[in-house]
Design an enzyme around this catalytic site. Structure first.
Site, PDB file in Angstrom:
ATOM      1  N   ASP A   1      26.264  -8.050  14.486  1.00  0.00           N
ATOM      2  CA  ASP A   1      24.501  -8.773  14.220  1.00  0.00           C
ATOM      3  C   ASP A   1      24.057  -9.448  15.751  1.00  0.00           C
ATOM      4  O   ASP A   1      24.843 -10.615  16.343  1.00  0.00           O
ATOM      5  CB  ASP A   1      24.039  -9.362  13.343  1.00  0.00           C
ATOM      6  CG  ASP A   1      22.772 -10.437  12.802  1.00  0.00           C
ATOM      7  OD1 ASP A   1      22.206  -9.398  12.978  1.00  0.00           O
ATOM      8  OD2 ASP A   1      22.250 -11.610  13.568  1.00  0.00           O
TER       9      ASP A   1
ATOM     10  N   THR B   1      17.504  -7.532  17.069  1.00  0.00           N
ATOM     11  CA  THR B   1      17.427  -8.204  17.594  1.00  0.00           C
ATOM     12  C   THR B   1      18.672  -8.220  18.681  1.00  0.00           C
ATOM     13  O   THR B   1      18.669  -8.562  19.437  1.00  0.00           O
ATOM     14  CB  THR B   1      18.155  -9.042  16.386  1.00  0.00           C
ATOM     15  OG1 THR B   1      20.115  -8.950  15.825  1.00  0.00           O
ATOM     16  CG2 THR B   1      17.717 -10.223  15.274  1.00  0.00           C
ATOM     17  N   THR B   2      19.716  -6.651  18.123  1.00  0.00           N
ATOM     18  CA  THR B   2      20.687  -6.150  18.916  1.00  0.00           C
ATOM     19  C   THR B   2      19.526  -5.079  20.226  1.00  0.00           C
ATOM     20  O   THR B   2      19.313  -5.437  21.350  1.00  0.00           O
ATOM     21  CB  THR B   2      21.663  -5.553  18.695  1.00  0.00           C
ATOM     22  OG1 THR B   2      22.619  -5.712  18.021  1.00  0.00           O
ATOM     23  CG2 THR B   2      22.675  -4.924  19.693  1.00  0.00           C
TER      24      THR B   2
END
Length: 545
Positions: free
Chosen positions: A78, A111-112
């Site tokens: 994550d 988010t990445t």
């Protein structure tokens, strides 16, 4: 130099012609970077952070192991979690960390991808600066390109029915999010749990979901397939006495945040007990008071007491004798959730307890786990069925923590669909479609910004290339093949076949992402890169340089 005036950071001086100039203090202890060197250093810092996360992108992304100073191990892919646990010193690298956090706070997923995209935009900007294009023109070009990309996303988005009676499309979207996580071996089950939880608490009129009503609880032991959704509340406590009944049916709960013990003066006091009789009298008084409290609780009709504070063993024994089960040391957030679920009122003063303030639940039972002595309480069949708990099982603490993060991402994605039911297709399909649209717009742009727009289109290709690379495919070859097919067939649903299913059509593969998340990714990454490009002067102390 003719004249000078003292100042805090430096001094103002005038030369013999009366022209002012500033002398800054401690220049020998500071380092200064200006112009293109400053921008190059910023770009390098941003690229370094993005390259760290690049290998974690997609369903075949690799995990990172983070070991904290006190030896706690976290294994995750994550993006927000990795960056928040990285010990980052450089100021621009810290901005990349905040970028990932803001995507996580607002959307909960992607988010990445947002960091990888920002890194690619910085890398492309470096080539443009080397060609001599002014950073402001690059930033303006990026802004135009971002607008073109967002307009293209609106065109290729599909409307998506959010129907509580037909949750299958929602489950497919949640499965796309979970496919890149550790828990992907049972991602169908996890997706169903996430969708059911959201549908239980969603307010479809306001198009909103209250996350406060969804509690995620984990317990080490068992296998991940044992994870379940409980329509009620799970509390990591047990009944205060081992001989109390393990199950209470038709429970009426008195929820107390006041001490369940004889009252003590609030002021400082000193009590002298000079004889055995006086001590016995005091003991008798305390017992009578507590018996009166127990009687008062039972008179309201309550058959279970939930206490925020504790009570001593004597009181505990008395509760057992009077057949009034109790739970002590229940935390504040859990007390609130129990009150919401059971429709009860929290009682801050004992005198205020009445029958109307009791919570109601169909059954309160104690769960036991394997051969351990761990116990938990489950409050089910509550008056307010909107409060739910996701109960996660797993082999060790690390897996449970990662499962919690994964479930959170899935919950956020389903919540975003309740808010805005438009979707785009994943697997890099939407990025390739946006890249083609931006390239086309760049050809029509007569100004120097067209170079920045083409660079933006190349940066968008970084996402599908990273997906292909992480899946063991040849990145450039795979991207070129998919891109040419998108142009030939005018099909914006074609993406990278990461899982080797034999088709590039992401609609057939059910790889779905929310439009909100994709738009947010492009906007946040562009805003950050614009800000970084506009910095051209850095002053730092030598020891921090």
């Amino acid at each position: 130099m003719m004249q000078s005036e003292g100042g805090g950071l430096g001094s103002l001086a005038f030369d013999e012609y009366g022209r002012p100039f500033i002398i800054l203090r401690d220049q020998d202890k500071k380092t200064r970077l200006t112009g293109i060197q400053a921008q190059k250093q910023h770009i390098l810092a941003g690229k370094t952070v993005a390259h760290t996360l690049r290998t974690s992108l997609g369903p075949n992304g690799l995990d990172k192991m983070m070991v904290s100073a006190d030896g706690d191990v976290t294994v995750t892919n994550d993006g927000a979690t990795i960056l928040s646990m990285m010990d980052v010193e450089h100021q621009i690298a810290k901005l990349m960390v905040e970028l990932s956090k803001s995507q996580d706070d607002e959307i909960g997923d992607g988010t990445t991808g947002v960091v990888v995209l920002a890194g690619a935009l910085l890398e492309e900007a470096e080539h443009l600066l080397d060609k001599g294009i002014h950073p402001i023109r690059v930033a303006d070009g990026y802004q135009c390109a971002a607008q073109v990309a967002i307009d293209r996303l609106d065109q290729i988005a599909d409307a998506f029915p959010v129907d509580a009676k037909n949750p299958e499309p929602l489950i497919e979207t949640a499965m796309t999010t979970l496919s890149s996580k550790i828990i992907n071996r049972c991602h169908r089950q996890m997706a169903q749990i996430a969708v059911e939880a959201i549908l239980s608490v969603a307010d479809f009129e306001r198009k909103d979901v209250d996350f406060e009503l969804i509690k995620v609880e984990g317990k080490v032991g068992g296998k991940m397939e044992d994870t379940q959704l409980v329509k009620g509340v799970i509390v990591d406590k047990d009944f205060s006495h081992p001989q109390m009944p393990k199950e209470v049916k038709d429970a009426k709960l008195a929820i107390l945040t006041c001490p369940f013990e004889p009252p003590k003066p609030k002021t400082k006091h000193h009590l002298d007990v000079t004889s055995v009789e006086a001590y016995k009298k005091l003991q008798e008084y305390e017992r009578e008071k507590f018996e009166e409290m127990v009687r008062q609780v039972k008179d309201t009709g309550a058959n279970l007491v939930i206490c925020q504070w504790g009570f001593d063993d004597e009181a505990n024994h008395l509760l057992l004798q009077r057949e009034l089960p109790a739970v002590r040391w229940v935390g504040g957030p859990e007390i609130e959730l129990i009150a919401i679920a059971t429709g009860g009122r929290i009682v801050p003063r004992f005198q205020e307890l009445s029958a109307e303030k009791l919570g109601k639940a169909g059954i309160v039972r104690e769960l036991t786990f394997g051969t351990t002595k761990d116990r938990m309480l489950v409050i089910e069949q509550c008056q307010n069925s909107r409060a739910v708990t996701i109960f996660i099982r797993g082999g060790n603490k690390m897996i449970i923590e990662e499962a919690k993060r994964s479930i959170h991402d899935a919950l956020c994605v389903v919540r975003n669909l309740v808010r805005d039911h438009r979707i785009v297709y994943g697997g890099g399909a939407s990025e390739i479609a946006c890249s083609l649209a931006v390239s086309e717009a760049a050809d029509k742009n007569p100004s120097i910004e067209q170079y920045a727009m083409r660079a933006f289109a190349d940066a968008l290709d970084a996402i599908p290339m990273a997906l292909a690379e992480n899946s063991g495919l040849h990145p450039i070859k795979t991207l070129a093949a998919v891109k040419s097919r998108q142009v030939k067939e005018t099909n914006p649903r074609l993406g990278i076949d990461c899982l080797g299913k034999g088709t590039n059509d992401m609609k057939e593969q059910h790889v779905i992402e929310t439009l909100l998340a994709k738009k947010q990714q492009i906007m946040l990454a562009t805003q950050l890169v614009k800000m970084i490009l506009k910095i051209d002067d850095i002053r730092t102390d030598e020891d921090k340089a």
